[in-house]
Design an enzyme around this catalytic site. Structure first.
Site, PDB file in Angstrom:
ATOM      1  N   GLY A  76       0.824  -1.213   0.000  1.00  0.00           N
ATOM      2  CA  GLY A  76       0.000   0.000   0.000  1.00  0.00           C
ATOM      3  C   GLY A  76       0.853   1.257   0.000  1.00  0.00           C
ATOM      4  CG  PHE A  77       0.273   6.148   0.368  1.00  0.00           C
ATOM      5  CD1 PHE A  77       1.365   6.739  -0.260  1.00  0.00           C
ATOM      6  CD2 PHE A  77      -0.396   6.863   1.367  1.00  0.00           C
ATOM      7  CE1 PHE A  77       1.788   8.018   0.105  1.00  0.00           C
ATOM      8  CE2 PHE A  77       0.014   8.136   1.722  1.00  0.00           C
ATOM      9  CZ  PHE A  77       1.106   8.705   1.103  1.00  0.00           C
ATOM     10  CE1 TYR A 124      -4.852 -10.084  22.358  1.00  0.00           C
ATOM     11  CE2 TYR A 124      -2.708 -11.128  22.295  1.00  0.00           C
ATOM     12  CZ  TYR A 124      -4.066 -11.184  22.090  1.00  0.00           C
ATOM     13  OH  TYR A 124      -4.641 -12.343  21.642  1.00  0.00           O
ATOM     14  CB  THR A 152      -0.348  10.683   5.387  1.00  0.00           C
ATOM     15  OG1 THR A 152      -0.359  10.938   6.795  1.00  0.00           O
ATOM     16  CG2 THR A 152       1.090  10.554   4.923  1.00  0.00           C
ATOM     17  CB  SER A 190      -6.793  -1.071   7.074  1.00  0.00           C
ATOM     18  OG  SER A 190      -8.153  -0.641   7.096  1.00  0.00           O
ATOM     19  N   GLY A 193      -1.393 -12.105  18.368  1.00  0.00           N
ATOM     20  CA  GLY A 193      -1.016 -13.473  18.742  1.00  0.00           C
ATOM     21  C   GLY A 193       0.375 -13.821  18.231  1.00  0.00           C
ATOM     22  CG  ASP A 243      -7.361 -11.544   4.175  1.00  0.00           C
ATOM     23  OD1 ASP A 243      -7.091 -10.773   5.128  1.00  0.00           O
ATOM     24  OD2 ASP A 243      -8.511 -11.698   3.729  1.00  0.00           O
ATOM     25  CE1 TYR A 278      -9.350   2.729   7.937  1.00  0.00           C
ATOM     26  CE2 TYR A 278      -9.902   4.964   8.602  1.00  0.00           C
ATOM     27  CZ  TYR A 278      -8.961   4.024   8.236  1.00  0.00           C
ATOM     28  OH  TYR A 278      -7.634   4.375   8.160  1.00  0.00           O
TER      29      TYR A 278
END
Ligand code: UDP
Length: 329
Positions: A11-12, A160, A176, A76, A103, A57, A146
């Site tokens: 991605g970007f 976590y 951005t 995402s 995990g 994925d 989202y």
């Protein structure tokens, strides 16, 4: 040698992060399911001896053999048009994907940084937005898939950290821009530059009085790098506080590109935030970070990138067809 897993690597932002960590001498494991990502963004890294890529994925179980010191979760969809088209994948990558990666981080004793967003503030009632503001989000509106995925992502990451003692970092990324943005992802900057290059009018949604604050990608990557290397587990805003209305932004793009076209007005999408500006006091104090590239300079570099793309990309105006990637659940 340190080894880092970067999800959303094609991605970007993910691809710029891959470049940065390669430059810092890391072994980089890139992962992407290529729904919104594009292999062209990392083509130059494919033959690099310290780079490997997995087409996967992360909403499904994630396996990586060997050690991992760090995990950056940047997978995402991130533009409103993208997550409207693939709402369930957006929810899954932020929730199930984050859970899988937490995990993995536990199993590898790796430090994990998650890409959160200014969207956790929704249509903010506090301005500029500080990390202490809880936000004004519509969970069942078009942006809910989202915004709520990212809010859940922050919550599970924090859990976590407190429950398992995992080392975690949370960056809240504000708008951005820079080279490798997708020309047809619906975001305002590629939309305006694409329109100018094709000789079309620039579409301002609403009356254009809504504001955004645009951060150049190199500044964003520097902020993320410093946060990862810090010892601060709570959310930190990274963005450029230089705020501008969308109407003014359209004028800047007209001046930059020298187009003779004009601005036309279209309806404002539902729940479009009216104002957005990061308060970056925390990033300044904790990380000694602030943006260095002003909008004029950043826009010039970005415009040169879009101008250098082959013509067929410029005229492929329709939004990416996701149907062949979508599984039944
Ligand atoms: N926008 C616009 N014209 C366009 C695309 C977007 O006026 O062709 C507006 C949009 O309504 C929003 C702002 O530009 O107010 C930024 O939109 P973008 O999708 O880039 O990101 P957001 O910050 O809303 O997630």
């Amino acid at each position: 040698m340190k080894r880092i897993l970067i999800t959303g690597a094609a991605g970007f932002l993910g691809s710029h992060l891959c470049d940065r960590f390669i430059k810092e001498g890391f072994c980089v494991v890139g992962m992407d399911n290529l729904i919104t990502g594009n292999m062209e963004n990392i083509e130059h890294l494919m033959s690099h001896e310290n780079f490997e890529f997995y087409h996967h994925d992360v909403s499904k179980y994630v396996h990586v053999s060997g050690k991992l010191d760090y995990i950056l979760h940047f997978a995402s969809p991130a533009s409103p048009i993208d997550y409207l088209k693939i709402p369930i994948q957006t929810l899954k990558v932020g929730s199930l994907g984050t859970h899988n990666l937490l995990g993995l981080a536990r199993a590898k004793s790796a430090r994990m940084l998650i890409a959160s967003t200014s969207e956790v503030y929704g249509d903010p009632l506090v301005h500029p937005q500080t990390e202490e503001y809880y936000g004004n989000v519509n969970p069942v509106g078009p942006r809910g898939v989202y915004d709520e995925a990212k809010r859940f992502q922050e919550a599970i990451t924090m859990a976590y950290h407190t429950f398992h003692g995992l080392e975690t970092r949370i960056v809240r990324i504000f708008n951005t821009y820079g080279p490798r943005m997708r020309l047809n992802d619906g975001r305002v900057l590629p939309a305006f530059i694409g329109q100018a290059l094709r000789g079309e009018d620039l579409t301002v949604f609403g009356d254009g009085s809504q504001t955004r604050s645009f951060c150049y990608v190199d500044d964003q990557v520097e902020g993320i790098y410093r946060l990862l290397m810090s010892d601060y587990p709570y959310p930190v805003n990274i963005g450029n506080p230089d705020e501008i209305s969308i109407a003014q932004f359209a004028e800047e793009i007209i001046e930059l590109t020298g187009t003779n076209q004009k601005v036309i007005y279209e309806p404002l999408p539902k729940d479009d935030p009216m104002q957005r500006q990061p308060n970056i006091t925390k990033a300044k104090e904790l990380l000694g970070w602030e943006p260095k590239v002003d909008r004029k300079e950043g826009l010039k570099i970005t415009y040169e990138y879009f101008k250098s793309l082959p013509e067929e990309k410029l005229y492929k105006k329709e939004h990416k067809d996701f149907s062949k990637y979508i599984d039944k659940d």
